[in-house]
Scaffold this active site. Structure first.
Site, PDB file in Angstrom:
ATOM      1  N   SER A  24      -4.208  -2.469   0.158  1.00 42.45           N
ATOM      2  CA  SER A  24      -5.004  -2.498   1.385  1.00 42.45           C
ATOM      3  C   SER A  24      -4.432  -3.572   2.302  1.00 42.45           C
ATOM      4  CB  SER A  24      -6.471  -2.774   1.028  1.00 42.45           C
ATOM      5  OG  SER A  24      -7.302  -2.578   2.143  1.00 42.45           O
ATOM      6  N   ASN A  25      -5.217  -4.120   3.188  1.00 44.90           N
ATOM      7  CA  ASN A  25      -4.737  -5.188   4.069  1.00 44.90           C
ATOM      8  C   ASN A  25      -5.877  -6.136   4.406  1.00 44.90           C
ATOM      9  OD1 ASN A  25      -6.086  -4.195   6.585  1.00 44.90           O
ATOM     10  ND2 ASN A  25      -4.796  -2.416   6.142  1.00 44.90           N
ATOM     11  N   ARG A  26      -5.609  -7.133   5.237  1.00 41.38           N
ATOM     12  CA  ARG A  26      -6.568  -8.219   5.448  1.00 41.38           C
ATOM     13  C   ARG A  26      -7.667  -7.904   6.453  1.00 41.38           C
ATOM     14  NH1 ARG A  26      -3.504 -12.989   7.430  1.00 41.38           N
ATOM     15  NH2 ARG A  26      -5.614 -13.787   7.723  1.00 41.38           N
ATOM     16  N   ALA A  37      -7.368  -0.889  10.658  1.00 38.33           N
ATOM     17  CA  ALA A  37      -6.023  -1.234  10.158  1.00 38.33           C
ATOM     18  C   ALA A  37      -5.726  -0.263   9.022  1.00 38.33           C
ATOM     19  CB  ALA A  37      -5.990  -2.678   9.680  1.00 38.33           C
TER      20      ALA A  37
END
Ligand code: CTP
Length: 215
Positions: free
Chosen positions: A21-23, A88
């Protein structure tokens, strides 16, 4: 207006306990959805997994993967006047999700990656002249250049670029600073402020574009 907003990250499963995933915290997209509702619009929010409460009066659809987000956006985009893609989206996913937990004793796994769908590129051909599409650009380098490239390549009316290399703004922070680039070549700087304030300023600009399209 009918406003469709996406927010948060997507998650792509490696096995039943792990994902990539991402932040993204979802705060910016949720602020856009809340601000749009406060400004009197009918708002749908397609949200990846985040730890945020649903904004009051907003229809929230929860998804996990990029594929699920694409399906949810496709289903709702035709009826909207304004789309703001603040999510995102993970750009890659493991080609195969292991059905069972990968065991540490087997050593680091070799994961084959495949691209997820680019949601904005996929829906660009469906865009009607009366609709306004705004993307976000998360950048560490060449912010203006990269944002303008995405604006053009994704056939957007506007793109809000944020610098994600600093800790006082962008991912996870409560504040942001946006450089908004428009298809007609104009740019708008929204200085460091709460995401709520950034969202309201962005919406004001997008409402103007949408109103002009409908004249
Ligand atoms: N986006 C999308 N589908 C993807 C990836 C991104 O629709 N698979 C959207 C985002 O929601 C955002 C815009 O495209 O509105 C730009 O996203 P960003 O992550 O900044 O750019 P990328 O297209 O992933 O390009 P790069 O990796 O070159 O930065």
């Amino acid at each position: 207006m009918k406003v469709l907003v996406t927010a948060g990250p997507t998650r792509e499963a490696i096995d039943p306990v792990r994902f990539v995933s991402n932040r993204s915290s979802g705060k910016m997209g949720y602020a856009v959805a809340a601000a749009a509702r406060e400004r009197g619009h009918a708002v749908s929010l397609v949200s990846g997994p985040v730890a945020l409460e649903s904004p009051r009066g907003v229809d929230v659809v929860r998804v996990t993967t990029a594929e699920e987000m694409l399906a949810a956006v496709k289903k709702r985009v035709r009826g909207c006047d304004l789309l703001v893609m603040a999510a995102a989206v993970a750009d890659w996913r493991p080609k195969k999700t292991a059905a069972r937990k990968l065991k540490k004793s087997a050593g680091p796994p070799r994961i084959e990656w495949v691209a997820t769908p680019d949601i904005l590129r996929t829906i660009a051909p469906l865009k009607k002249p009366s609709q306004t599409f705004c993307g976000f650009a998360a950048e560490t380098d060449g912010l203006a250049r990269e944002a303008r490239r995405k604006l053009r390549e994704k056939n957007l009316d506007a793109i809000a670029a944020n610098d994600v290399s600093k800790t006082d703004r962008g991912f996870e922070a409560d504040r942001n600073a946006l450089a908004v680039f428009f298809a007609d070549g104009r740019a708008l700087r929204i200085g460091l402020a709460t995401k709520k304030k950034c969202a309201a300023a962005l919406l004001r600009a997008l409402e103007e574009i949408s109103a002009r399209k409908k004249m």
